[in-house]
Design an enzyme around this catalytic site. Structure first.
Site, mmCIF file in Angstrom:
data_model
loop_
_atom_site.group_PDB
_atom_site.id
_atom_site.type_symbol
_atom_site.label_atom_id
_atom_site.label_comp_id
_atom_site.label_asym_id
_atom_site.label_seq_id
_atom_site.Cartn_x
_atom_site.Cartn_y
_atom_site.Cartn_z
ATOM 1 N N TYR A 103 0.834 -1.198 0.000
ATOM 2 C CA TYR A 103 0.000 0.000 0.000
ATOM 3 C C TYR A 103 0.876 1.260 0.000
ATOM 4 C CZ TYR A 103 -3.939 3.060 1.219
ATOM 5 O OH TYR A 103 -4.907 4.046 1.217
HETATM 6 P P1 NAD Z 1 -13.560 2.034 -0.007
HETATM 7 O O1 NAD Z 1 -13.132 0.612 0.168
HETATM 8 O O2 NAD Z 1 -14.737 2.514 0.736
HETATM 9 O O3 NAD Z 1 -13.758 2.346 -1.562
HETATM 10 C C1 NAD Z 1 -12.851 1.919 -2.529
HETATM 11 C C2 NAD Z 1 -13.635 1.464 -3.744
HETATM 12 O O4 NAD Z 1 -12.702 1.088 -4.766
HETATM 13 C C3 NAD Z 1 -14.520 0.219 -3.469
HETATM 14 O O5 NAD Z 1 -15.855 0.489 -3.821
HETATM 15 C C4 NAD Z 1 -13.902 -0.856 -4.348
HETATM 16 O O6 NAD Z 1 -14.856 -1.757 -4.883
HETATM 17 C C5 NAD Z 1 -13.268 -0.019 -5.455
HETATM 18 N N1 NAD Z 1 -12.228 -0.758 -6.170
HETATM 19 C C6 NAD Z 1 -11.292 -1.597 -5.673
HETATM 20 N N2 NAD Z 1 -10.550 -2.113 -6.675
HETATM 21 C C7 NAD Z 1 -11.021 -1.570 -7.840
HETATM 22 C C8 NAD Z 1 -10.672 -1.703 -9.194
HETATM 23 N N3 NAD Z 1 -9.667 -2.525 -9.589
HETATM 24 N N4 NAD Z 1 -11.363 -1.004 -10.111
HETATM 25 C C9 NAD Z 1 -12.379 -0.186 -9.736
HETATM 26 N N5 NAD Z 1 -12.777 -0.040 -8.459
HETATM 27 C C10 NAD Z 1 -12.094 -0.710 -7.521
HETATM 28 O O7 NAD Z 1 -12.276 2.903 0.358
HETATM 29 P P2 NAD Z 1 -12.082 4.481 0.550
HETATM 30 O O8 NAD Z 1 -11.592 4.679 1.923
HETATM 31 O O9 NAD Z 1 -13.248 5.235 0.067
HETATM 32 O O10 NAD Z 1 -10.819 4.706 -0.406
HETATM 33 C C11 NAD Z 1 -10.860 5.551 -1.544
HETATM 34 C C12 NAD Z 1 -9.413 5.912 -1.896
HETATM 35 O O11 NAD Z 1 -8.875 6.702 -0.822
HETATM 36 C C13 NAD Z 1 -8.478 4.704 -2.044
HETATM 37 O O12 NAD Z 1 -7.575 4.939 -3.092
HETATM 38 C C14 NAD Z 1 -7.744 4.671 -0.729
HETATM 39 O O13 NAD Z 1 -6.479 4.052 -0.831
HETATM 40 C C15 NAD Z 1 -7.633 6.149 -0.427
HETATM 41 N N6 NAD Z 1 -7.387 6.437 0.982
HETATM 42 C C16 NAD Z 1 -8.281 6.055 1.923
HETATM 43 C C17 NAD Z 1 -7.998 6.297 3.255
HETATM 44 C C18 NAD Z 1 -8.927 5.889 4.367
HETATM 45 O O14 NAD Z 1 -8.521 5.977 5.520
HETATM 46 N N7 NAD Z 1 -10.159 5.486 4.090
HETATM 47 C C19 NAD Z 1 -6.802 6.948 3.607
HETATM 48 C C20 NAD Z 1 -5.925 7.322 2.601
HETATM 49 C C21 NAD Z 1 -6.224 7.072 1.286
#
Ligand code: NAD
Length: 253
Positions: free
Chosen positions: A160
């Protein structure tokens, strides 16, 4: 605070739009008058958004898309152009956390590649094809979701952390490539935001990350959507190749 017409007349793609941050950003762009295409690999999650977002001012479409597939990334961008005639905004939220609490000597190669394919290759492909659509029109806003782990590295989460460091590199390089146009490419690096993603992280990893947030709490999807929507609005015209923090005080540089 919602700005009623901020995205009126604009078309936005939000990947990872079936859940969490992507869904929150998509909802806000639609509330502010934009046409939104939610793309996600999870068809069931997309189906649920239809009910939740039905009454918003801007229309919302969905398309099942795996961002790590070049053919599907290209098809998604083409879908926006064919269905709605333009593409103004792309927010890449598709992402997975991969394994956590696993040091490199035990980290399985297939798991490492899967995280990179989704988070980094997906960002590359979506940006590549989005720019092909935006460059001829001379306007665009691209936002890639990075993470504080890409700046600082989180132990036990090499895949990650590396994928998000790669996203930061992508933002910096591509932002400069298109800086002479009216297209901006920026990144957002949250610490922890309260979304379903966290259910895939171990208690140990969550404790490590939460303890490092001086505000002592997780960020919300609404707080994330607020800054993301500003970054992809027309108003944010002098920022490109930048990675914005959203970390409750964890990031100070
Ligand atoms: P989440 O799991 O709620 O949403 C992520 C979505 O991405 C899911 O609906 C999943 O089905 C979709 N996904 C996964 N693989 C995929 C693919 N190959 N093609 C298309 N869709 C795909 O997570 P989130 O927290 O909303 O994360 C959104 C972004 O923010 C991510 O990139 C995550 O790394 C980043 N992020 C999140 C956090 C956190 O704490 N939640 C912190 C830093 C960064």
């Amino acid at each position: 605070m919602i700005f009623e017409n901020r995205f009126r007349g604009q078309v936005a793609i939000v990947t990872g739009g079936g859940s969490g941050i992507g869904l929150g950003i998509g909802k806000r762009i639609a509330q502010e008058g934009g046409t939104v295409i939610l793309a996600d690999i999870n068809e069931r999650a997309l189906a649920k958004t239809q009910g939740a977002l039905g009454d918003l001012p801007g229309p919302v479409a969905t398309l099942r898309t795996d961002v790590s597939s070049e053919a599907e990334a290209r098809r998604l961008i083409r879908f926006a152009e064919e269905q709605f005639g333009r593409l103004d905004v792309v927010v890449n939220c598709a992402g997975i956390v991969g394994v956590t609490a696993t040091n490199i000597d035990e980290y399985d190669l297939a798991s490492f590649c899967k995280v990179l394919d989704t988070n980094l290759i997906g960002s590359f492909l979506i940006t590549k094809y989005a720019l092909r659509a935006m460059l001829p029109r001379g306007y665009g806003r691209i936002l890639l979701l990075a993470s504080i782990s890409g700046k600082e590295g989180n132990p036990g989460m090499a895949g990650y952390s590396v994928s998000k460091a790669g996203v930061i590199g992508l933002v910096k390089a591509i932002g400069k490539e298109v800086a002479h146009t009216k297209i901006t490419v920026n990144g957002l690096a949250p610490a922890l935001v309260d979304t379903p993603l966290l259910s895939d992280a171990s208690d140990e990893a969550l404790a490590y990350m939460t303890n490092r947030i001086p505000m002592g709490r997780l960020g919300t999807v609404e707080e994330t959507a607020a800054i993301a929507c500003w970054i992809v609005s027309g108003e944010a015209s002098f920022n490109t190749g930048a990675v914005f923090d959203l970390s409750g005080g964890r990031a100070t540089y």
